[in-house]
Design a protein around this motif. Structure first.
Motif, mmCIF file in Angstrom:
data_model
loop_
_atom_site.group_PDB
_atom_site.id
_atom_site.type_symbol
_atom_site.label_atom_id
_atom_site.label_comp_id
_atom_site.label_asym_id
_atom_site.label_seq_id
_atom_site.Cartn_x
_atom_site.Cartn_y
_atom_site.Cartn_z
ATOM 1 N N GLN A 98 30.699 26.834 60.374
ATOM 2 C CA GLN A 98 29.710 27.528 61.202
ATOM 3 C C GLN A 98 28.675 26.505 61.785
ATOM 4 O OE1 GLN A 98 27.410 30.655 58.702
ATOM 5 N NE2 GLN A 98 28.869 30.184 57.204
ATOM 6 N N LYS A 99 28.397 26.760 63.012
ATOM 7 C CA LYS A 99 27.651 25.789 63.994
ATOM 8 C C LYS A 99 26.788 26.503 64.732
ATOM 9 C CE LYS A 99 28.677 21.792 66.783
ATOM 10 N NZ LYS A 99 27.853 21.859 67.858
ATOM 11 N N PHE A 100 25.328 26.203 64.822
ATOM 12 C CA PHE A 100 24.121 26.698 65.412
ATOM 13 C C PHE A 100 23.797 25.455 66.247
ATOM 14 C CE2 PHE A 100 19.577 28.399 65.625
ATOM 15 C CZ PHE A 100 20.005 29.257 66.263
ATOM 16 N N ASP A 101 24.006 25.753 67.733
ATOM 17 C CA ASP A 101 23.569 24.660 68.602
ATOM 18 C C ASP A 101 22.226 25.056 69.135
ATOM 19 O OD1 ASP A 101 25.565 23.140 68.649
ATOM 20 O OD2 ASP A 101 26.822 24.137 69.690
ATOM 21 N N THR A 102 21.301 24.440 69.341
ATOM 22 C CA THR A 102 19.792 24.448 69.946
ATOM 23 C C THR A 102 19.692 23.534 71.184
ATOM 24 O OG1 THR A 102 18.693 23.180 68.577
ATOM 25 C CG2 THR A 102 19.348 25.243 67.552
ATOM 26 N N GLY A 117 19.306 33.592 74.175
ATOM 27 C CA GLY A 117 18.536 32.947 75.174
ATOM 28 C C GLY A 117 17.877 31.616 74.622
ATOM 29 N N ASP A 118 17.185 30.933 75.196
ATOM 30 C CA ASP A 118 16.643 29.689 75.011
ATOM 31 C C ASP A 118 17.948 28.411 74.469
ATOM 32 O OD1 ASP A 118 14.561 27.822 74.923
ATOM 33 O OD2 ASP A 118 14.049 28.373 72.851
ATOM 34 N N GLN A 119 18.956 28.662 74.994
ATOM 35 C CA GLN A 119 19.987 27.646 74.716
ATOM 36 C C GLN A 119 20.560 27.668 73.270
ATOM 37 O OE1 GLN A 119 19.738 23.866 77.062
ATOM 38 N NE2 GLN A 119 17.871 24.640 77.731
ATOM 39 N N ARG A 120 20.348 28.792 72.637
ATOM 40 C CA ARG A 120 21.000 29.143 71.268
ATOM 41 C C ARG A 120 22.284 29.743 71.213
ATOM 42 N NH1 ARG A 120 15.759 27.101 70.969
ATOM 43 N NH2 ARG A 120 15.012 26.817 68.752
ATOM 44 N N ARG A 121 23.303 28.850 70.614
ATOM 45 C CA ARG A 121 24.554 29.464 70.501
ATOM 46 C C ARG A 121 24.976 29.375 68.883
ATOM 47 N NH1 ARG A 121 30.443 27.620 71.967
ATOM 48 N NH2 ARG A 121 31.431 29.806 72.516
ATOM 49 N N GLU A 180 27.021 39.855 82.952
ATOM 50 C CA GLU A 180 25.785 39.276 82.971
ATOM 51 C C GLU A 180 24.899 40.057 81.702
ATOM 52 O OE1 GLU A 180 23.935 38.620 86.573
ATOM 53 O OE2 GLU A 180 25.423 37.632 87.254
ATOM 54 N N CYS A 181 24.097 39.261 80.800
ATOM 55 C CA CYS A 181 23.350 39.944 79.660
ATOM 56 C C CYS A 181 21.810 39.714 79.662
ATOM 57 C CB CYS A 181 23.959 39.719 78.465
ATOM 58 S SG CYS A 181 25.813 40.226 78.249
ATOM 59 N N ALA A 182 20.840 40.407 79.363
ATOM 60 C CA ALA A 182 19.544 40.093 79.129
ATOM 61 C C ALA A 182 19.621 39.113 77.828
ATOM 62 C CB ALA A 182 18.901 41.381 78.694
ATOM 63 N N ALA A 183 18.775 37.865 77.913
ATOM 64 C CA ALA A 183 18.844 36.844 77.215
ATOM 65 C C ALA A 183 17.316 36.603 76.794
ATOM 66 C CB ALA A 183 19.664 35.761 77.631
ATOM 67 N N CYS A 184 17.100 36.244 75.356
ATOM 68 C CA CYS A 184 15.967 35.862 74.778
ATOM 69 C C CYS A 184 16.019 35.382 73.494
ATOM 70 C CB CYS A 184 14.898 37.052 74.772
ATOM 71 S SG CYS A 184 15.175 38.287 73.788
ATOM 72 N N TYR A 185 15.181 34.900 72.697
ATOM 73 C CA TYR A 185 15.115 34.337 71.539
ATOM 74 C C TYR A 185 13.810 34.115 70.736
ATOM 75 C CZ TYR A 185 16.390 31.190 67.448
ATOM 76 O OH TYR A 185 16.682 30.885 66.344
ATOM 77 N N ASN A 186 13.607 34.690 69.576
ATOM 78 C CA ASN A 186 12.352 34.489 69.040
ATOM 79 C C ASN A 186 12.579 34.370 67.564
ATOM 80 O OD1 ASN A 186 9.621 34.738 68.233
ATOM 81 N ND2 ASN A 186 8.979 36.393 69.586
ATOM 82 N N GLU A 187 11.868 33.462 66.892
ATOM 83 C CA GLU A 187 11.961 33.294 65.560
ATOM 84 C C GLU A 187 10.654 33.722 64.681
ATOM 85 O OE1 GLU A 187 12.477 29.166 64.682
ATOM 86 O OE2 GLU A 187 14.621 29.174 65.223
ATOM 87 N N LYS A 188 9.483 34.440 65.527
ATOM 88 C CA LYS A 188 8.450 34.967 64.882
ATOM 89 C C LYS A 188 8.234 36.382 65.081
ATOM 90 C CE LYS A 188 5.732 30.796 65.955
ATOM 91 N NZ LYS A 188 4.505 30.116 66.491
ATOM 92 N N GLU A 189 8.876 36.959 65.975
ATOM 93 C CA GLU A 189 8.644 38.430 65.973
ATOM 94 C C GLU A 189 10.150 38.944 66.409
ATOM 95 O OE1 GLU A 189 5.804 39.285 68.818
ATOM 96 O OE2 GLU A 189 3.999 38.511 67.484
#
Length: 222
Positions: free
Chosen positions: A57-61, A90-94, A124-133
């Motif tokens: 398992q690999k989580f790139d940031t 989103g935010d370059q998370r893979r 093409e997809c909508a992309a975003c990333y959030n760790e609070k909400e």
């Protein structure tokens, strides 16, 4: 005479049972656990009659400080489910997940190399990333690559407390649709596929861009 026959039958069943148990194949698997980007080279072995597993398992940031890696190898005692999926948010998370199952001597010895492809696939997809909400105030458009041909919405919560750990949208492999599984030793992710972006999210652009072609065809026909 009947007592003698019964003893012979009982002895036959006993010998057959012992032979069956002793003939069950047993072999060794590599046993290894790594929870950091720099995994130690030391390994051990375990004995099994079921099979071996090999998981990565690999989580790139955007920063190696916040990157996560989990590698685990060993013997499985019950069942093993092979699975591979990946998602780019989103935010370059893979996130990349792969679990392999095999049934031969030390068949899980080789490390799993994470697949990677930068070739656009047209989605093409909508992309975003959030760790609070569980929402995104800023959404961008992401061009999907490789086998990630589905648009995804994913929520990750802590297994023990059910608190939010991550929320995002982006590209993913098809088997990530309707996925619910535990990852990275403590996060339960639940994912579902959503509609792709059409002409950068503006359907009106498609009609405007096709208008000159329609007018030209009308002139030819008339």
């Amino acid at each position: 005479m009947a007592w003698s026959c019964s003893l012979k039958s009982l002895l036959t069943v006993f010998v057959f049972t012992v032979f069956s148990v002793s003939s069950v194949e047993s072999y060794q698997c590599i046993e290894h656990l790594c929870t950091s980007l720099s995994c130690p080279s030391t390994t051990s072995v375990c004995s099994t009659t079921k099979g071996c597993f090999n998981q990565m398992q690999k989580f790139d940031t955007p920063s190696t400080i916040t990157d996560h890696m989990l590698k685990e190898k060993g013997c499985y005692t019950d069942t093993c489910s092979a699975m591979t999926f990946s998602a780019t948010l989103g935010d370059q998370r893979r996130f990349i997940y792969e679990n392999r199952c095999c049934t031969s001597e030390k068949c899980n010895q080789e490390d799993i190399t994470p697949p990677s492809s930068s070739e656009p696939n047209g989605v093409e997809c909508a992309a975003c990333y959030n760790e609070k909400e569980k929402s995104c105030s800023s959404v961008t458009t992401l061009k999907c690559t490789g086998s990630e041909k589905k648009c995804i919405e994913v929520t990750g919560t802590a297994v023990e407390t059910s608190t939010l750990r991550l929320y995002g949208k982006g590209c993913a492999t098809e088997n990530a649709c309707n996925l619910k599984t535990n990852v990275l030793n403590g996060i339960q992710i639940q994912a579902s596929c959503i509609s792709p972006v059409s002409n950068h999210g503006n359907p009106a652009l498609k009609s405007i861009s096709s208008a000159p072609i329609i007018l030209l065809l009308l002139k030819v026909l008339l």
